[in-house]
Design an enzyme around this catalytic site. Structure first.
Site, PDB file in Angstrom:
ATOM      1  CB  SER A   1      18.349  13.460 -34.674  1.00 55.95           C
ATOM      2  OG  SER A   1      18.280  12.129 -35.143  1.00 55.95           O
TER       3      SER A   1
ATOM      4  CE  LYS B   1      21.443  10.280 -33.047  1.00 55.98           C
ATOM      5  NZ  LYS B   1      20.491  11.408 -33.108  1.00 55.98           N
TER       6      LYS B   1
END
Length: 204
Positions: free
Chosen positions: A53, A103
């Site tokens: 990701s 993230k």
């Protein structure tokens, strides 16, 4: 009064033989272990990257080191890469093992974040966001295929992955706990270096 002959004033080295040396070595090792434990517990931690990701910035198998003083004693900034505890359901309910995610911070408390302008850029407080770290398919101009328009509440963050089409980030959890926002008190720390593999050793 005279000192007896053959005696010297001042300190003399103490002699204890091998047992004294062994004791000193044990003390040094214990102190080193305590310092290492303190650093790992309160200053930095290492994390393994299990998913794609955050590619190409972080790749599967990378190990990163996280500064745990952020955000406890230093402010987060837009663009920081953070590790945080699952706010609830991001990794699936009933999951086992590590419950941490990584993230990039896109929106800070009070920021108005939306997607996208006519050129496909995210907007933060009306200003297009330059994102040189993005991994997008050839020919895709939009920074996100999912439209959104949010204002980040106090004490929270809006986070997104660099591999934008393959990241279950804030966009994907707007109907879940915290409406896709990550509470700042869930943040473990800010990633600042890749330590493994050796050929990817670099700062973030």
């Amino acid at each position: 009064m005279r000192r007896p002959r053959g005696r010297r004033s001042g300190l003399r080295p103490r002699r204890g033989g091998p047992w004294r040396l062994l004791r000193d070595l044990v003390v040094v090792v214990l102190v080193a272990l305590l310092v290492s434990w303190g650093v790992r517990s309160f200053l930095v931690r290492s994390f393994y990257i299990p998913s794609a990701s955050m590619e190409d910035t972080l790749q599967i198998g990378d190990r990163i080191v996280v500064n745990e003083l952020v955000p406890r004693f230093a402010d987060l900034k837009r663009g920081d890469i953070v590790v945080f505890d699952d706010p609830g359901g991001w990794l699936g309910y009933g999951g086992q093992g590590e419950q941490d995610l990584v993230k990039r911070v896109i929106g800070l408390p009070g920021d108005h974040v939306s997607c996208c302008d006519a050129d496909g850029h995210l907007l933060v407080n009306g200003t297009p966001l330059d994102e040189p770290y993005l991994l997008l398919p050839a020919g895709q101009a939009r920074a996100s295929l999912t439209d959104f328009d949010v204002t980040v509440p106090d004490g929270a963050l809006w986070v997104m992955g660099d591999n934008r089409n393959h990241s279950g980030d804030s966009r994907a959890h707007q109907t879940g706990p915290y409406a896709g926002f990550v509470p700042i008190d869930h943040v473990v720390g800010r990633a600042f270096v890749i330590t493994w593999p050796i050929d990817r050793w670099r700062g973030l």
